[in-house]
Design a protein around this motif. Structure first.
Motif, PDB file in Angstrom:
ATOM      1  N   THR A 175     -14.893 -48.558  39.383  1.00  0.00           N
ATOM      2  CA  THR A 175     -14.734 -47.410  40.282  1.00  0.00           C
ATOM      3  C   THR A 175     -15.888 -47.391  41.276  1.00  0.00           C
ATOM      4  OG1 THR A 175     -13.618 -46.120  38.571  1.00  0.00           O
ATOM      5  CG2 THR A 175     -14.524 -44.907  40.432  1.00  0.00           C
ATOM      6  N   MET A 176     -15.555 -47.307  42.559  1.00  0.00           N
ATOM      7  CA  MET A 176     -16.542 -47.241  43.629  1.00  0.00           C
ATOM      8  C   MET A 176     -16.433 -45.885  44.324  1.00  0.00           C
ATOM      9  SD  MET A 176     -17.919 -50.385  43.827  1.00  0.00           S
ATOM     10  CE  MET A 176     -17.565 -51.974  43.047  1.00  0.00           C
ATOM     11  N   GLN A 177     -17.566 -45.221  44.505  1.00  0.00           N
ATOM     12  CA  GLN A 177     -17.538 -43.924  45.166  1.00  0.00           C
ATOM     13  C   GLN A 177     -18.682 -43.810  46.160  1.00  0.00           C
ATOM     14  OE1 GLN A 177     -16.867 -40.595  42.685  1.00  0.00           O
ATOM     15  NE2 GLN A 177     -17.151 -39.088  44.300  1.00  0.00           N
ATOM     16  N   ALA A 178     -18.340 -43.367  47.384  1.00  0.00           N
ATOM     17  CA  ALA A 178     -19.322 -43.085  48.429  1.00  0.00           C
ATOM     18  C   ALA A 178     -18.879 -41.805  49.115  1.00  0.00           C
ATOM     19  CB  ALA A 178     -19.405 -44.229  49.430  1.00  0.00           C
ATOM     20  N   LYS A 187     -16.875 -38.720  49.663  1.00  0.00           N
ATOM     21  CA  LYS A 187     -15.545 -38.322  49.205  1.00  0.00           C
ATOM     22  C   LYS A 187     -14.618 -39.515  49.025  1.00  0.00           C
ATOM     23  CE  LYS A 187     -15.755 -33.736  51.357  1.00  0.00           C
ATOM     24  NZ  LYS A 187     -15.105 -32.792  52.297  1.00  0.00           N
ATOM     25  N   ARG A 188     -15.071 -40.681  49.444  1.00  0.00           N
ATOM     26  CA  ARG A 188     -14.232 -41.872  49.324  1.00  0.00           C
ATOM     27  C   ARG A 188     -14.378 -42.465  47.929  1.00  0.00           C
ATOM     28  NH1 ARG A 188     -15.513 -46.730  53.311  1.00  0.00           N
ATOM     29  NH2 ARG A 188     -17.279 -46.914  51.880  1.00  0.00           N
ATOM     30  N   ARG A 189     -13.259 -42.658  47.256  1.00  0.00           N
ATOM     31  CA  ARG A 189     -13.274 -43.160  45.885  1.00  0.00           C
ATOM     32  C   ARG A 189     -12.169 -44.202  45.723  1.00  0.00           C
ATOM     33  NH1 ARG A 189     -15.062 -41.116  40.847  1.00  0.00           N
ATOM     34  NH2 ARG A 189     -13.806 -41.814  39.071  1.00  0.00           N
ATOM     35  N   SER A 190     -12.537 -45.348  45.174  1.00  0.00           N
ATOM     36  CA  SER A 190     -11.573 -46.431  44.961  1.00  0.00           C
ATOM     37  C   SER A 190     -11.698 -46.922  43.530  1.00  0.00           C
ATOM     38  CB  SER A 190     -11.832 -47.597  45.926  1.00  0.00           C
ATOM     39  OG  SER A 190     -11.825 -47.155  47.266  1.00  0.00           O
ATOM     40  N   THR A 191     -10.559 -47.185  42.903  1.00  0.00           N
ATOM     41  CA  THR A 191     -10.533 -47.674  41.524  1.00  0.00           C
ATOM     42  C   THR A 191      -9.756 -48.980  41.466  1.00  0.00           C
ATOM     43  OG1 THR A 191     -10.644 -45.419  40.632  1.00  0.00           O
ATOM     44  CG2 THR A 191      -9.869 -47.147  39.154  1.00  0.00           C
ATOM     45  N   ASP A 241     -18.838 -47.807  36.817  1.00  0.00           N
ATOM     46  CA  ASP A 241     -18.773 -46.742  37.813  1.00  0.00           C
ATOM     47  C   ASP A 241     -19.974 -46.867  38.732  1.00  0.00           C
ATOM     48  OD1 ASP A 241     -16.437 -45.075  36.814  1.00  0.00           O
ATOM     49  OD2 ASP A 241     -17.695 -45.129  35.028  1.00  0.00           O
ATOM     50  N   SER A 262     -21.743 -45.524  42.281  1.00  0.00           N
ATOM     51  CA  SER A 262     -21.776 -44.520  43.345  1.00  0.00           C
ATOM     52  C   SER A 262     -22.856 -44.891  44.348  1.00  0.00           C
ATOM     53  CB  SER A 262     -22.036 -43.129  42.769  1.00  0.00           C
ATOM     54  OG  SER A 262     -23.264 -43.097  42.073  1.00  0.00           O
ATOM     55  N   ARG A 311     -25.095 -43.783  47.975  1.00  0.00           N
ATOM     56  CA  ARG A 311     -25.568 -42.740  48.895  1.00  0.00           C
ATOM     57  C   ARG A 311     -26.175 -43.422  50.114  1.00  0.00           C
ATOM     58  NH1 ARG A 311     -29.505 -38.808  45.778  1.00  0.00           N
ATOM     59  NH2 ARG A 311     -29.889 -38.268  47.972  1.00  0.00           N
TER      60      ARG A 311
END
Length: 298
Positions: free
Chosen positions: A28-31, A33-37, A132, A134, A136
């Protein structure tokens, strides 16, 4: 297609009726509000699994976060082990050129997969893996610029103040002070005081002697969002039977060596460490030499 049974120089043997054991993998990649699984299955093999996991993770990072920018990241890796519960590892870092593939391959979670699958104690089965990550883009690191003391000659038993200069990327320098007590046993010694990012150091741990000790040691690391203040002392410590025995006198070490109980690679210079957590990723390390006064000779 079946599973590979033998892979030797004369030829390769496969069983078309069987199926290789597979490990479910979720990345899971999150930056913001963008989230990809991303989901995949990787073959369970003591040498290949970590490379396959790294390949999936780097492909996911390249597709989901191809931005070439300054960024801070945090990775949480979870390995569910059959018969040994769940292993969780946390890591922070910084990159000035996007989420580079080299950083993905060097991640602590992937190192844990390699160690678990190819450990010297017993065969372990990983039931599933979750990564997971994340990011910033507004997090810039703070660099350690220098370390100073009021005097390079200190008194045993006193508390000296380390004056550490930091420089945030794109910001102005600032100073913080850290108290360090000088042990009385160091009279007349030359010691090294060091201030370093937690990412550059590892805790002083003894080599594991069981699978349980191995799994306990894997999560033990200093975070990149921390400053580790160390006082490197001239006395030695030893790693023995899965434990660390700190600051042994020379006479004790000599007697142990005489009895052939301690190998030379099991000894190391002792350090007194204090960890200070920070809000941002710290980079760099600096040292300063300090002499401890021997009042008996004065």
């Amino acid at each position: 297609l079946g599973r590979l049974v033998e892979d030797r120089q004369p030829g390769i043997m496969a069983d078309t009726r069987g199926r290789a054991r597979m490990i479910p993998l979720r990345v899971t990649m999150q930056a913001g509000k963008r989230r990809s699984t991303y989901r995949a299955e990787v073959a369970s093999h003591r040498l290949l699994t970590s490379s396959l996991v790294a390949s999936v993770a780097s492909s996911a990072a390249s597709e989901a976060m191809s931005d070439v920018a300054h960024l801070g990241f945090q990775t949480n890796t979870t390995l569910r082990l059959r018969g040994h519960g769940t292993l969780r590892l946390e890591e922070q870092g910084y990159s000035n050129g996007g989420l580079q593939m080299a950083q993905v391959f060097a991640a602590r979670g992937l190192e844990a997969v390699r160690v678990v699958m190819n450990n010297p104690f017993r065969s372990l089965e990983i039931e599933d893996i979750a990564i997971d990550l994340s990011v910033r883009f507004d997090e810039l690191p703070i660099m350690i610029v220098g370390v100073h003391v009021a005097s390079n000659l200190v008194r045993a038993g006193d508390v000296m103040q380390l004056r550490v200069t930091y420089r945030p990327q794109g910001g102005d320098e600032f100073v913080k002070h850290y108290p360090v007590r000088v042990p009385k046993a160091l009279r007349g010694a030359m010691v090294v005081a060091e201030v370093a990012s937690g990412a550059t150091l590892r805790p002083e741990l003894a080599p594991p002697e069981s699978i349980e000790q191995l799994l306990q040691h894997l999560p033990k690391r200093y975070p990149a969002r921390s400053v580790v203040v160390s006082l490197k002392v001239p006395s030695e410590s030893i790693r023995m039977r899965g434990h660390v025995i700190d600051e042994l006198p020379s006479s004790v070490l000599d007697s142990l060596r005489t009895g052939a109980l301690v190998r030379s690679e099991a000894t190391f210079k002792a350090s007194i460490r204090e960890v200070y957590e920070t809000q941002r990723v710290i980079v760099g390390r600096k040292q300063i030499r300090i002499r401890v006064r021997d009042e008996a000779l004065e």
